[in-house]
Motif scaffolding. Structure first.
Motif, PDB file in Angstrom:
ATOM      1  N   THR A  76       0.825  -1.207   0.000  1.00  0.00           N
ATOM      2  CA  THR A  76       0.000   0.000   0.000  1.00  0.00           C
ATOM      3  C   THR A  76       0.854   1.249   0.000  1.00  0.00           C
ATOM      4  OG1 THR A  76      -1.726  -1.194   1.189  1.00  0.00           O
ATOM      5  CG2 THR A  76      -1.855   1.201   1.207  1.00  0.00           C
ATOM      6  N   THR A  77       1.924   1.246   0.796  1.00  0.00           N
ATOM      7  CA  THR A  77       2.818   2.397   0.836  1.00  0.00           C
ATOM      8  C   THR A  77       3.486   2.627  -0.509  1.00  0.00           C
ATOM      9  OG1 THR A  77       3.217   2.003   3.186  1.00  0.00           O
ATOM     10  CG2 THR A  77       4.805   3.395   2.033  1.00  0.00           C
ATOM     11  N   VAL A  78       3.952   1.562  -1.138  1.00  0.00           N
ATOM     12  CA  VAL A  78       4.585   1.687  -2.460  1.00  0.00           C
ATOM     13  C   VAL A  78       3.584   2.208  -3.480  1.00  0.00           C
ATOM     14  CG1 VAL A  78       5.569   0.341  -4.367  1.00  0.00           C
ATOM     15  CG2 VAL A  78       6.381  -0.009  -2.036  1.00  0.00           C
ATOM     16  N   LEU A 136       0.865   4.092  -2.944  1.00  0.00           N
ATOM     17  CA  LEU A 136       0.580   5.502  -2.684  1.00  0.00           C
ATOM     18  C   LEU A 136       1.741   6.399  -3.079  1.00  0.00           C
ATOM     19  CD1 LEU A 136      -1.319   5.283   0.714  1.00  0.00           C
ATOM     20  CD2 LEU A 136      -2.258   5.791  -1.551  1.00  0.00           C
ATOM     21  N   LEU A 137       2.980   5.957  -2.826  1.00  0.00           N
ATOM     22  CA  LEU A 137       4.140   6.752  -3.245  1.00  0.00           C
ATOM     23  C   LEU A 137       4.234   6.840  -4.767  1.00  0.00           C
ATOM     24  CD1 LEU A 137       6.838   5.612  -0.669  1.00  0.00           C
ATOM     25  CD2 LEU A 137       5.718   7.845  -0.820  1.00  0.00           C
ATOM     26  N   ALA A 138       3.921   5.756  -5.446  1.00  0.00           N
ATOM     27  CA  ALA A 138       3.934   5.780  -6.910  1.00  0.00           C
ATOM     28  C   ALA A 138       2.867   6.718  -7.452  1.00  0.00           C
ATOM     29  CB  ALA A 138       3.730   4.370  -7.453  1.00  0.00           C
ATOM     30  N   ALA A 162       1.767   9.331  -5.930  1.00  0.00           N
ATOM     31  CA  ALA A 162       2.120  10.698  -5.561  1.00  0.00           C
ATOM     32  C   ALA A 162       3.394  11.184  -6.243  1.00  0.00           C
ATOM     33  CB  ALA A 162       2.294  10.788  -4.039  1.00  0.00           C
ATOM     34  N   SER A 163       4.074  10.337  -6.988  1.00  0.00           N
ATOM     35  CA  SER A 163       5.356  10.722  -7.581  1.00  0.00           C
ATOM     36  C   SER A 163       5.284  11.900  -8.549  1.00  0.00           C
ATOM     37  CB  SER A 163       6.010   9.513  -8.259  1.00  0.00           C
ATOM     38  OG  SER A 163       5.223   9.082  -9.345  1.00  0.00           O
ATOM     39  N   LEU A 168       6.531  15.278  -7.239  1.00  0.00           N
ATOM     40  CA  LEU A 168       7.956  15.581  -7.085  1.00  0.00           C
ATOM     41  C   LEU A 168       8.468  16.497  -8.192  1.00  0.00           C
ATOM     42  CD1 LEU A 168       9.249  12.046  -6.056  1.00  0.00           C
ATOM     43  CD2 LEU A 168       8.817  14.014  -4.580  1.00  0.00           C
TER      44      LEU A 168
END
Length: 94
Positions: free
Chosen positions: A42-44, A46-48, A50-51, A54
């Protein structure tokens, strides 16, 4: 949950209330078996998602953000040059 408690949703939705689909059931069981893997996945995810943030460049709005060849910037520069009293400043009320 009974059909009488969900009359506004329609018969099919009310009839399926409380039932799980096979995909949702497998996902829930997998997370319950190994919660750490679910947390990492799930963390991976969400980070993907949100990328793109950046690469976001924040800047100040104003004449400096306009291209030098734009009519708006040329007009503002001419206004500031020809009438010093007309400089754009924030208005204050007393």
């Amino acid at each position: 949950m009974t059909m009488q408690s969900l009359p506004w949703l329609g018969r099919r939705v009310a009839a399926s209330a409380g039932e799980e689909g096979p995909i949702w059931r497998r996902a829930v069981l997998a997370v319950m078996r190994r919660p750490a893997i679910g947390l990492v996945a799930t963390t991976v995810l969400l980070l993907a998602l949100a990328s793109p943030v950046l690469g976001l460049h924040m800047g100040a709005a104003g004449a400096s953000s306009l291209p030098n060849d734009s009519v708006a910037k040329q007009g503002l520069v001419a206004l500031q040059r020809d009438s010093p009293a007309a400089r754009p400043t924030p208005s204050t009320s007393s």
